[in-house]
Design a protein around this motif. Structure first.
Motif, PDB file in Angstrom:
ATOM      1  N   SER A  80      56.364 -19.813  50.758  1.00  0.00           N
ATOM      2  CA  SER A  80      55.574 -18.198  50.201  1.00  0.00           C
ATOM      3  C   SER A  80      54.781 -18.278  50.176  1.00  0.00           C
ATOM      4  O   SER A  80      54.211 -17.053  50.886  1.00  0.00           O
ATOM      5  CB  SER A  80      56.797 -17.797  48.449  1.00  0.00           C
ATOM      6  N   PHE A 120      55.829 -10.295  56.566  1.00  0.00           N
ATOM      7  CA  PHE A 120      55.582  -9.926  55.048  1.00  0.00           C
ATOM      8  C   PHE A 120      56.967  -9.842  54.578  1.00  0.00           C
ATOM      9  O   PHE A 120      57.760 -10.499  52.918  1.00  0.00           O
ATOM     10  CB  PHE A 120      55.125  -8.570  55.021  1.00  0.00           C
ATOM     11  N   LEU A 121      57.833  -9.733  56.086  1.00  0.00           N
ATOM     12  CA  LEU A 121      59.378 -10.058  55.226  1.00  0.00           C
ATOM     13  C   LEU A 121      59.384 -11.177  54.841  1.00  0.00           C
ATOM     14  O   LEU A 121      60.746 -11.902  53.861  1.00  0.00           O
ATOM     15  CB  LEU A 121      60.420  -8.947  56.357  1.00  0.00           C
ATOM     16  N   PHE A 124      58.452 -12.406  51.230  1.00  0.00           N
ATOM     17  CA  PHE A 124      59.133 -11.314  50.582  1.00  0.00           C
ATOM     18  C   PHE A 124      60.937 -12.152  50.501  1.00  0.00           C
ATOM     19  O   PHE A 124      60.889 -12.879  48.753  1.00  0.00           O
ATOM     20  CB  PHE A 124      59.551  -9.750  50.920  1.00  0.00           C
ATOM     21  N   CYS A 128      61.779 -13.970  47.501  1.00  0.00           N
ATOM     22  CA  CYS A 128      63.916 -13.612  46.394  1.00  0.00           C
ATOM     23  C   CYS A 128      64.833 -14.913  46.135  1.00  0.00           C
ATOM     24  O   CYS A 128      65.518 -15.184  45.405  1.00  0.00           O
ATOM     25  CB  CYS A 128      64.058 -12.589  47.061  1.00  0.00           C
TER      26      CYS A 128
END
Length: 166
Positions: A80, A120-121, A124, A128
């Motif tokens: 991340s 960015f995805l 993200f 999660c």
């Protein structure tokens, strides 16, 4: 198979991370193939996306194993930060009006912003996945055994002394 919903979510998030890495790898490979510019940020995108692609190809299958307890959480945490750095590099290089002047491919702003979006995805979905795998890990840390007390003595079976015949 316990925690089916968490395992399915982990597998779906692994797939989304893998898919984002495939798209970023494809576009940055296109940049390397068609343009002579080899900037550090573009190389960083390519390296992180390629490593992620290989790693999460295997990780997609991990939640199917019965012994899987969310052990991939530290890897998600590390990646991340790597993907956050890649997103910052893409935003610095290609989000402003400098996109049309910034190499590689000065006329390829759509592809550059696609790299930025999928970077960015990936970040993200890694966040999660940290949450979901943390829940998986925590769910399996609950003790499975129940310690029973002997009626009327207040002692557990482990602390009771054996009776001696004499």
């Amino acid at each position: 198979m316990e925690n089916v919903i968490l395992r399915v979510l982990a597998m779906a998030f692994h797939f989304m991370i893998f898919s984002s890495a495939v798209i970023v790898t494809g576009i940055t490979s296109f940049f390397f193939n068609d343009f002579t510019f080899r900037g550090v940020h573009v190389e960083y995108h390519e390296v992180i996306a390629t490593i992620t692609m290989v790693l999460y190809l295997v990780a997609m299958l991990l939640p199917l194993l019965n012994r899987y307890r969310g052990y991939f959480m530290p890897v998600n945490f590390i990646f991340s930060y790597l993907w956050l750095t890649a997103f910052i590099f893409a935003a610095e290089d290609w989000s402003t009006r400098g996109c049309t002047r910034a190499p590689p491919g000065s006329d390829k702003c759509g592809l550059k912003r696609t790299v930025e979006a999928f970077t960015f995805l990936a970040f993200f979905f890694l966040l999660c996945n940290i949450f979901v795998e943390g829940l998986l890990w925590w769910a399996h840390r609950k003790p499975d055994t129940v310690v029973k007390e002997r009626p009327g003595t207040g002692h557990t079976e482990e602390s009771a002394t054996p009776a001696t015949q004499g």
